[in-house]
Design an enzyme around this catalytic site. Structure first.
Site, PDB file in Angstrom:
ATOM      1  N   ASP A 172     -36.238 -11.538  -3.369  1.00 56.39           N
ATOM      2  CA  ASP A 172     -35.393 -12.422  -2.568  1.00 56.39           C
ATOM      3  C   ASP A 172     -35.881 -13.867  -2.684  1.00 56.39           C
ATOM      4  O   ASP A 172     -36.931 -14.226  -2.141  1.00 56.39           O
ATOM      5  CB  ASP A 172     -35.420 -11.969  -1.113  1.00 56.39           C
ATOM      6  CG  ASP A 172     -34.355 -12.634  -0.261  1.00 56.39           C
ATOM      7  OD1 ASP A 172     -33.817 -13.673  -0.681  1.00 56.39           O
ATOM      8  OD2 ASP A 172     -34.069 -12.115   0.836  1.00 56.39           O
ATOM      9  N   HIS A 203     -31.951 -10.357  -2.722  1.00 58.93           N
ATOM     10  CA  HIS A 203     -31.211 -10.637  -1.500  1.00 58.93           C
ATOM     11  C   HIS A 203     -29.828  -9.977  -1.565  1.00 58.93           C
ATOM     12  O   HIS A 203     -29.196  -9.935  -2.615  1.00 58.93           O
ATOM     13  CB  HIS A 203     -31.059 -12.158  -1.355  1.00 58.93           C
ATOM     14  CG  HIS A 203     -30.481 -12.593  -0.053  1.00 58.93           C
ATOM     15  ND1 HIS A 203     -31.241 -12.742   1.095  1.00 58.93           N
ATOM     16  CD2 HIS A 203     -29.212 -12.935   0.294  1.00 58.93           C
ATOM     17  CE1 HIS A 203     -30.468 -13.151   2.075  1.00 58.93           C
ATOM     18  NE2 HIS A 203     -29.230 -13.271   1.623  1.00 58.93           N
TER      19      HIS A 203
END
Length: 412
Positions: A172, A203
């Site tokens: 992420d 993400h």
């Protein structure tokens, strides 16, 4: 599945809309779903519908109403730019006020079992708000997916009274390694807080249809989320009784329509060794009707050995035995009846969504079946026949009988 309701802001500045989804039972514990930066779009409504299937009264408030009410964004470049602009102008403090107002409205609904407490599940923007909701409200359980900026508010962790579960993505870019390390250092080791990191995913790994969607990580994260919610607010289902009713209709009554009523609208079954079963109501019903329920030999028997029951699934270990007097499409497709007796260990991983079966993964040793009906020679390959079943129930039987070199290690 859902409808739109209006919620009054606590500061008296107006009303905002929310998408409300109800479980099939018509009532259940209440859960607020925290939106991503794209508004209450089709993706967020689908999440609410999923939680309704799990037995919750799920509501998704429009947290961007103070900036641009009713906004629904997709995945185009211009949508992303608009979403990030809204995110940068969003006031998290006002967002928590609106979540608190949503919790109040949710508890007042006649369909909500408010006495058991309420939950919150948030994604992206909602992931950070999940942490702040846990710290600033009396929510019983809060779940956050890949929240951004949590590391800057760790001092509020001392105010958390309910359960908190955070899902973190290893790749992420919006919550990089340093941020995740800070979160782990600030929140790890507390009994009411669970932190999970998912390797190799980015993400938004749980956004179905998204660029970074990862099915295996999303399914595992969802299972953990439901387990945390069930532990804190329910609902609690007798999964063993639900499974036994399903198998009773399959094997005792051999009633396909009744079997299908124990499952979700679009279930699937996968017999792993032979890849037989079906995906979706139509194909699975066809499979059950013409290739499974009425195709098992009359003396088919399931002998239970062990059962492990979790929050959303159970694992059954059992012996499956029959005499091969009929063609068994799902296990021995195309093989004419041999009249041979077969006894094999089986394992079933049975997943539930709310009070209904969602899927079955069934495992067995196909080589042992083929040995027992005479299609595989155990003298030529490291395989065994009925011995695998017998040793399962009697662990004192010899081990390592297929290992020619076993005797060489004696006394060493």
């Amino acid at each position: 599945m859902g409808s739109t309701v209006q919620i009054s802001a606590a500061d008296g500045s107006g009303q905002f809309s929310a998408y409300l989804a109800l479980p099939a039972s018509g009532k259940g514990p209440g859960v607020v779903i925290g939106q991503e930066i794209f508004g209450v779009n089709a993706s967020m409504r689908a999440v609410a519908d999923l939680y309704a299937e799990e037995g919750y009264v799920a509501i998704v408030p429009d947290l961007f109403w103070r900036l641009q009410p009713g906004i629904e964004l997709g995945s185009t470049e211009s949508d992303f730019q608009q979403a990030f602009d809204l995110f940068q102008r969003f006031d998290p403090d006002k967002g928590i006020d609106d979540i608190a107002a949503t919790l109040t409205a949710l508890r007042a609904l006649p369909q909500v079992e408010a006495q058991v407490g309420t939950g919150f599940v948030g994604f992206c923007l909602g992931g950070k708000l999940a942490y702040l909701t846990a710290a600033r409200t009396d929510v019983a359980c809060s779940v956050g997916y890949y929240g951004v900026g949590i590391e800057h508010s760790l001092a509020e962790a001392a105010n958390i009274r309910g359960r908190l579960l955070l899902h973190l993505a290893e790749l992420d870019q919006f919550c990089p390694a340093a941020a995740r390390q800070a979160i782990q250092a600030g929140l790890g080791g507390q009994p009411q807080i669970e932190l999970y990191s998912y390797p190799g995913v980015d993400h938004a790994f749980a956004r179905v249809g998204g660029l970074h969607y990862d099915k295996t990580a999303a399914l595992l994260a969802h299972e953990r989320s439901i387990a945390a919610l069930r532990r804190a607010i329910g609902p609690h289902y007798d999964l063993a009784a639900l499974w036994e009713e399903h198998t009773r209709q399959e094997f005792a009554n051999r009633d396909v329509p009744a079997t299908m009523t124990t499952m979700v609208d679009e279930p699937y079954v996968n017999h792993i060794p032979t890849m037989t079963g079906g995906v979706g109501y139509k194909n699975l019903s066809r499979f059950y009707q013409h290739h499974f329920v009425h195709g098992n030999p009359p003396d088919t028997r399931l002998t239970p050995l062990s059962r492990t029951v979790g929050a959303t699934q159970l694992v059954d270990e059992f012996l499956f035995s029959f005499t091969h007097t009929t063609e068994i499409d799902w296990m021995l497709p195309g093989i004419a009846p041999t009249g041979k007796r077969v006894e094999i260990p089986m394992v079933g991983v049975i997943k539930f969504r709310g009070p209904k079966l969602c899927h079955e993964h069934i495992y067995w040793d196909q080589a042992s079946v083929l040995v027992q009906i005479g299609l595989l020679d155990p003298q030529l390959l490291p395989v065994a026949g009925v011995e695998t079943a017998r040793k399962l129930v009697d662990e004192t039987l010899p081990s390592n009988t297929l290992m020619a070199r076993w005797k060489d290690s004696e006394g060493k």
